[in-house]
Design an enzyme around this catalytic site. Sequence first.
Site, PDB file in Angstrom:
ATOM      1  N   ARG A   5       0.840  -1.209   0.000  1.00 34.49           N
ATOM      2  CA  ARG A   5       0.000   0.000   0.000  1.00 34.49           C
ATOM      3  C   ARG A   5       0.876   1.261   0.000  1.00 34.49           C
ATOM      4  NH1 ARG A   5      -0.431   4.648   2.612  1.00 34.49           N
ATOM      5  NH2 ARG A   5      -0.039   3.580   4.587  1.00 34.49           N
TER       6      ARG A   5
ATOM      7  N   ASN B 247       9.525   4.171   3.260  1.00 34.93           N
ATOM      8  CA  ASN B 247       9.368   3.743   4.656  1.00 34.93           C
ATOM      9  C   ASN B 247      10.658   3.087   5.140  1.00 34.93           C
ATOM     10  OD1 ASN B 247       6.504   3.486   3.400  1.00 34.93           O
ATOM     11  ND2 ASN B 247       6.155   3.470   5.593  1.00 34.93           N
TER      12      ASN B 247
ATOM     13  N   CYS C 220       4.272   9.354   0.415  1.00 28.11           N
ATOM     14  CA  CYS C 220       2.880   9.772   0.292  1.00 28.11           C
ATOM     15  C   CYS C 220       2.774  10.774  -0.847  1.00 28.11           C
ATOM     16  CB  CYS C 220       2.409  10.396   1.610  1.00 28.11           C
ATOM     17  SG  CYS C 220       0.730  11.042   1.482  1.00 28.11           S
TER      18      CYS C 220
HETATM   19  P1  HMG Z   1     -13.577  13.964  -1.688  1.00 30.35           P
HETATM   20  O1  HMG Z   1     -13.481  14.452  -3.094  1.00 30.35           O
HETATM   21  O2  HMG Z   1     -13.541  14.973  -0.585  1.00 30.35           O
HETATM   22  O3  HMG Z   1     -14.869  13.005  -1.496  1.00 30.35           O
HETATM   23  O4  HMG Z   1     -12.404  12.912  -1.483  1.00 30.35           O
HETATM   24  P2  HMG Z   1     -16.415  13.288  -1.707  1.00 30.35           P
HETATM   25  O5  HMG Z   1     -17.112  12.565  -0.612  1.00 30.35           O
HETATM   26  O6  HMG Z   1     -16.656  14.753  -1.897  1.00 30.35           O
HETATM   27  O7  HMG Z   1     -16.751  12.535  -3.097  1.00 30.35           O
HETATM   28  C1  HMG Z   1     -16.305  13.027  -4.354  1.00 30.35           C
HETATM   29  C2  HMG Z   1     -16.306  11.887  -5.376  1.00 30.35           C
HETATM   30  O8  HMG Z   1     -15.347  10.905  -4.996  1.00 30.35           O
HETATM   31  C3  HMG Z   1     -17.647  11.144  -5.488  1.00 30.35           C
HETATM   32  O9  HMG Z   1     -17.767  10.691  -6.834  1.00 30.35           O
HETATM   33  C4  HMG Z   1     -17.436   9.939  -4.619  1.00 30.35           C
HETATM   34  O10 HMG Z   1     -18.239   8.843  -4.978  1.00 30.35           O
HETATM   35  C5  HMG Z   1     -15.977   9.628  -4.856  1.00 30.35           C
HETATM   36  P3  HMG Z   1     -18.702  11.508  -7.896  1.00 30.35           P
HETATM   37  O11 HMG Z   1     -20.076  11.514  -7.283  1.00 30.35           O
HETATM   38  O12 HMG Z   1     -18.105  12.882  -8.016  1.00 30.35           O
HETATM   39  O13 HMG Z   1     -18.591  10.685  -9.160  1.00 30.35           O
HETATM   40  N1  HMG Z   1     -15.364   8.936  -3.715  1.00 30.35           N
HETATM   41  C6  HMG Z   1     -14.783   7.734  -3.763  1.00 30.35           C
HETATM   42  N2  HMG Z   1     -14.583   6.876  -4.774  1.00 30.35           N
HETATM   43  C7  HMG Z   1     -13.970   5.707  -4.464  1.00 30.35           C
HETATM   44  N3  HMG Z   1     -13.567   5.375  -3.224  1.00 30.35           N
HETATM   45  C8  HMG Z   1     -13.751   6.208  -2.190  1.00 30.35           C
HETATM   46  C9  HMG Z   1     -14.390   7.443  -2.452  1.00 30.35           C
HETATM   47  N4  HMG Z   1     -14.723   8.494  -1.647  1.00 30.35           N
HETATM   48  C10 HMG Z   1     -15.318   9.394  -2.434  1.00 30.35           C
HETATM   49  N5  HMG Z   1     -13.337   5.865  -0.969  1.00 30.35           N
HETATM   50  C11 HMG Z   1     -11.037  11.321  -0.301  1.00 30.35           C
HETATM   51  C12 HMG Z   1     -12.026  12.474  -0.184  1.00 30.35           C
HETATM   52  C13 HMG Z   1     -10.428  11.096   1.069  1.00 30.35           C
HETATM   53  C14 HMG Z   1     -11.772  10.078  -0.761  1.00 30.35           C
HETATM   54  C15 HMG Z   1      -9.962  11.703  -1.338  1.00 30.35           C
HETATM   55  O14 HMG Z   1      -9.381  12.930  -0.972  1.00 30.35           O
HETATM   56  C16 HMG Z   1      -8.853  10.662  -1.471  1.00 30.35           C
HETATM   57  O15 HMG Z   1      -9.074   9.577  -1.960  1.00 30.35           O
HETATM   58  N6  HMG Z   1      -7.620  11.030  -1.067  1.00 30.35           N
HETATM   59  C17 HMG Z   1      -6.463  10.150  -1.173  1.00 30.35           C
HETATM   60  C18 HMG Z   1      -5.833  10.014   0.177  1.00 30.35           C
HETATM   61  C19 HMG Z   1      -4.674   9.029   0.125  1.00 30.35           C
HETATM   62  O16 HMG Z   1      -4.789   7.928  -0.373  1.00 30.35           O
HETATM   63  N7  HMG Z   1      -3.480   9.449   0.645  1.00 30.35           N
HETATM   64  C20 HMG Z   1      -2.330   8.590   0.741  1.00 30.35           C
HETATM   65  C21 HMG Z   1      -2.489   7.599   1.855  1.00 30.35           C
HETATM   66  S1  HMG Z   1      -2.201   8.321   3.468  1.00 30.35           S
HETATM   67  C22 HMG Z   1      -0.501   8.070   3.724  1.00 30.35           C
HETATM   68  O17 HMG Z   1       0.192   7.664   2.841  1.00 30.35           O
HETATM   69  C23 HMG Z   1       0.083   8.311   5.097  1.00 30.35           C
HETATM   70  C24 HMG Z   1       0.328   7.019   5.885  1.00 30.35           C
HETATM   71  O18 HMG Z   1       1.182   6.159   5.191  1.00 30.35           O
HETATM   72  C25 HMG Z   1       0.927   7.352   7.263  1.00 30.35           C
HETATM   73  C26 HMG Z   1       2.143   8.284   7.158  1.00 30.35           C
HETATM   74  O19 HMG Z   1       3.122   7.946   6.504  1.00 30.35           O
HETATM   75  O20 HMG Z   1       2.028   9.367   7.728  1.00 30.35           O
HETATM   76  C27 HMG Z   1      -0.996   6.286   6.141  1.00 30.35           C
HETATM   77 MG    MG Z   2       3.395   6.272   5.262  1.00 28.47          MG
END
Ligand code: HMG
Ligand code: MG
Length: 323
Positions: free
Chosen positions: A19, A256, A247
């Site tokens: 992931r 990582n 990220c």
């Molecule tokens: P948003 O645009 O605010 O969501 O996204 P929304 O509720 O306004 O919906 C907008 C559209 O997105 C809609 O579709 C929803 O259906 C769709 P439309 O009606 O316009 O056709 N939608 C989705 N589709 C599929 N799966 C979903 C989903 N949710 C809404 N789950 C959201 C908010 C959080 C979903 C978006 O901003 C997003 O996907 N962001 C990506 C975040 C991410 O993956 N970041 C990287 C991982 S975190 C990380 O790496 C850190 C970590 O490793 C720890 C560390 O290192 O610190 C964990």
């Molecule tokens: Mg991370």
Amino acid sequence: MKAPQRFPRNVTVFEVGPRDGLQNESRAIELASRLEFIRGLKQAGIQQIEAGAFVRPDRVPQMAASDQVFQELTSSREFWGPQYWALVPNAEGVKRAVAAGAKAIAVFTAASETFNQRNINLSIHESLARIREIVAEARRLKLRTRAYVSTAFGCPYEGRISPRRAIRVCEKLLELGVGQVSIGDTIGVATPKDVDAVVGPLVRDAGPALTAVHFHDTRGTALANTFRALEWGVSTVDASAGGLGGCPFAPGATGNLATEDLVYLLNGLGISTGIDLENLCRTSLRLAQAMGRPLSSRYLQTYAVQCGTAPFVQGQPGHGHSL
Ligand code: HMG
Ligand code: MG
């Protein structure tokens, strides 16, 4: 605060390569290679594997086929054994993960407002309210949960984050009932002194079982920070095979802590993990081959030279989104 040097006897390696690792590659890895990678991790003895993310596929295309990954993991006998975790941002993510067969979900928020907005389009307060609902749903569905607190030590947009702020977010998540909080150094700025300031009070108040650490190795301090967390008694450490990771919403974030480097350290300390290091190295090298680029793990590089497969592990790793 000084660490009491209470090393755990066993450590759970929480593998995030499929992931956190693959989400940061410049091109999406094909389904067959993702599954082959996870198969290898399982065969190496890893028991906790974050296998995909149910986020917006247009925002993180590398995780788009996570539905198919989970369908395969949960239906095919050869994958049975480890706990496979799904990263979920909202109810829609939970729905997709559960439909694909996930039994364990990881939610995420941050200690920095700006990062949280850029990452998930919510304030910290809003994301905690959302996590409250997800945890209630998870309880109903009997799913295991964990929560990440990103930018717990520093933020690419706001700079240093005060330990108090990071600890407060962790405490709120524990109050919501998540099974474990993973303290994330998203951009790899922490040093062991920072670990004392954040991990120390949490372990003292919540106990080591509820606390995990998630270090990125951007400045080469991930292993030193892990050692300090172990001294605090932390017994779940997140890591990524080969040192993949980063990220897409944290400019400058690189890989990582490498799982191979972690397991080598733990073996040396006499702390058991149940992981076969050589088997793990072979898995990472196969992935490097499939990706056609080197991986950053120091242990893996030495191993590859010994095996005569150096071309795939020498030189600088090329992370897709990093500076
Ligand atoms: P948003 O645009 O605010 O969501 O996204 P929304 O509720 O306004 O919906 C907008 C559209 O997105 C809609 O579709 C929803 O259906 C769709 P439309 O009606 O316009 O056709 N939608 C989705 N589709 C599929 N799966 C979903 C989903 N949710 C809404 N789950 C959201 C908010 C959080 C979903 C978006 O901003 C997003 O996907 N962001 C990506 C975040 C991410 O993956 N970041 C990287 C991982 S975190 C990380 O790496 C850190 C970590 O490793 C720890 C560390 O290192 O610190 C964990
Ligand atoms: Mg991370």
